[in-house]
Design an enzyme around this catalytic site. Structure first.
Site, PDB file in Angstrom:
ATOM      1  N   HIS A   1      61.674  45.170 -47.159  1.00 27.37           N
ATOM      2  CA  HIS A   1      61.762  43.819 -46.604  1.00 27.37           C
ATOM      3  C   HIS A   1      63.149  43.197 -46.761  1.00 27.37           C
ATOM      4  O   HIS A   1      63.266  41.996 -47.042  1.00 27.37           O
ATOM      5  CB  HIS A   1      60.693  42.931 -47.242  1.00 27.37           C
TER       6      HIS A   1
ATOM      7  N   HIS B   1      51.253  41.620 -47.246  1.00 26.58           N
ATOM      8  CA  HIS B   1      52.195  42.387 -48.070  1.00 26.58           C
ATOM      9  C   HIS B   1      51.612  42.833 -49.408  1.00 26.58           C
ATOM     10  O   HIS B   1      52.276  42.779 -50.452  1.00 26.58           O
ATOM     11  CB  HIS B   1      53.482  41.584 -48.288  1.00 26.58           C
TER      12      HIS B   1
ATOM     13  N   GLU C   1      61.243  45.512 -40.174  1.00 28.19           N
ATOM     14  CA  GLU C   1      60.358  46.232 -41.093  1.00 28.19           C
ATOM     15  C   GLU C   1      59.661  47.363 -40.343  1.00 28.19           C
ATOM     16  O   GLU C   1      58.810  47.121 -39.486  1.00 28.19           O
ATOM     17  CB  GLU C   1      59.310  45.271 -41.666  1.00 28.19           C
TER      18      GLU C   1
END
Ligand code: GLA
Length: 384
Positions: A207, A133, A345
């Protein structure tokens, strides 16, 4: 309270949970100050139908999303009310990325490195040996410039962040723009754009963790999920794709027909064992970036709430909240345990910079990265 935009076009319909819901528009309030001394704001978006969403320009975090159900509106995303709760030690320890914008690269990059045009780039290894991420801090901890807007069919906010050349190890300066629009038809539309000064991987996503029964009310194991994918990408023990693309047919990963999430989550399956549930990239039915197509549908039989996910992206990471361990207490005072919410996602595949066979994530100077995802909320009136 600074009232920025608030055009009272009509009163939203009353709901048992929010009898005093605001008028259509965008309201801006101070939200707090980061340790670096930046003040951040919270924007409350309210559409014509009375659906509302709170979002902050700290990490682009969606703090709440009140969606209609058979018995009124409920807040369907996990998270907190205060900025400090997103900066606590407990939060950092479990890194759930509640509601945040993720960049520069959503999901994992193997061994936190990749090669591009003959140069090897080393990234921040923040998830065992891997990069996850966008590293720490990622875009989820950045302060974004925010410009609220009100259009004929939606209200929203445009968030902009300039990621300097070399940030987290990535080449090129990345000028990033994400628009959150809440339409009067109860759609949350996310538009991503980015440009770069050097060739670099980009894979932006959002997210949010959803629980259509309402955050803090239990698990999502009874939610019925449909994913428009014939295949998924199996992972190794560190959740990096092995490189194979496996058909879902005959596996617990087959969500082509609506299936309760809990129906097979405990099945004797190596992939489910590695991730302690679902934490996998699904290969959506088409690979081109041009058309917005349905990727998934989530339905909560108890509340009648339904969420349809549409995207231009080729992949969907379905994460069933496996690593939530009860250490974080949400907005209504309930601890978030395993499966208290799930993330869908939309993205390119994990580790694409090291996988030439996967759809490319490389953005080059002169090109514009564009991506659109829609979370559409509706209510099924038929009884469960
Ligand atoms: C993603 C990852 C998960 C987990 C969550 C955040 O969905 O795939 O493994 O790291 O983010 O906790």
């Amino acid at each position: 309270m600074a009232l920025l935009l608030c055009a009272a076009r009509s009163e939203p319909s009353a709901s048992p949970e929010s009898p005093a819901a605001a008028s259509r528009g965008v309201e801006r309030q101070a939200f707090g100050t980061t340790p670096a001394g930046d003040s951040v704001d919270v924007f409350t978006l309210t559409n014509e139908a009375g659906m509302s969403m709170r979002v902050t320009n700290y990490g682009g975090i969606i703090l709440s999303l009140r969606a209609p159900g058979r018995d009124g509106r409920a807040d369907v995303v996990l998270g907190f009310d205060a900025l400090d709760d997103y900066r606590s030690d407990a939060y950092a320890a479990s890194s759930p990325y509640f509601g945040a914008l993720i960049g520069r690269y959503g999901n994992r990059i193997d061994e936190a490195r990749f090669s591009l045009n003959g140069t090897t780039y080393t990234l921040d290894a923040n998830n065992g040996p891997n990069h996850l991420h966008g590293g720490e801090p990622g875009f989820d901890e950045r302060v974004w410039r925010a410009d609220p807007f009100e259009r004929a069919d939606s209200v929203g906010v445009v968030l902009r962040y300039v990621s300097p050349d070399g940030e987290a190890g990535y080449p090129g300066r990345l000028d990033t723009e994400v628009t959150y629009a809440l339409t009067d038809d109860n759609e949350l539309v996310l538009d991503y754009r980015a440009t770069t000064t050097k060739a670099t991987p980009v894979n932006l996503t959002q997210h949010s963790y959803f629980n259509l029964g309402g955050e803090g009310t239990g698990t999502v194991l009874d939610h019925e999920l449909t994913i428009d994918a014939e295949a998924f990408t199996p992972v190794d023990s560190t959740l990096i794709p092995t490189g194979t693309v496996r058909p879902v047919a005959g596996t617990p990963f087959d969500f082509r027909e609506p299936t309760p999430i809990g129906a097979r989550i405990d099945a004797d399956n190596r992939q489910l064992g590695i991730a302690q549930g679902y934490d996998h990239n699904f290969v959506l039915a088409r690979q081109d970036r041009d058309t917005l197509r349905r990727a998934a549908r989530l339905y909560d039989p108890d509340s009648g709430r339904e969420m349809t996910v549409l995207t231009t992206e080729p992949g969907l990471q379905f994460y069933s909240g496996n690593f939530l361990d009860g250490s974080l207490v949400g907005k209504r005072g309930a601890a978030y345990g395993p499966h208290a919410g799930l993330a869908l996602e939309t993205q390119h595949f994990p580790d694409s910079p090291n996988r030439p066979a996967f759809p490319s994530t490389i953005l080059r100077p002169g090109e514009t990265y564009t991506s659109r995802t829609v979370y559409r909320f509706s209510v099924r009136t038929d009884p469960p």
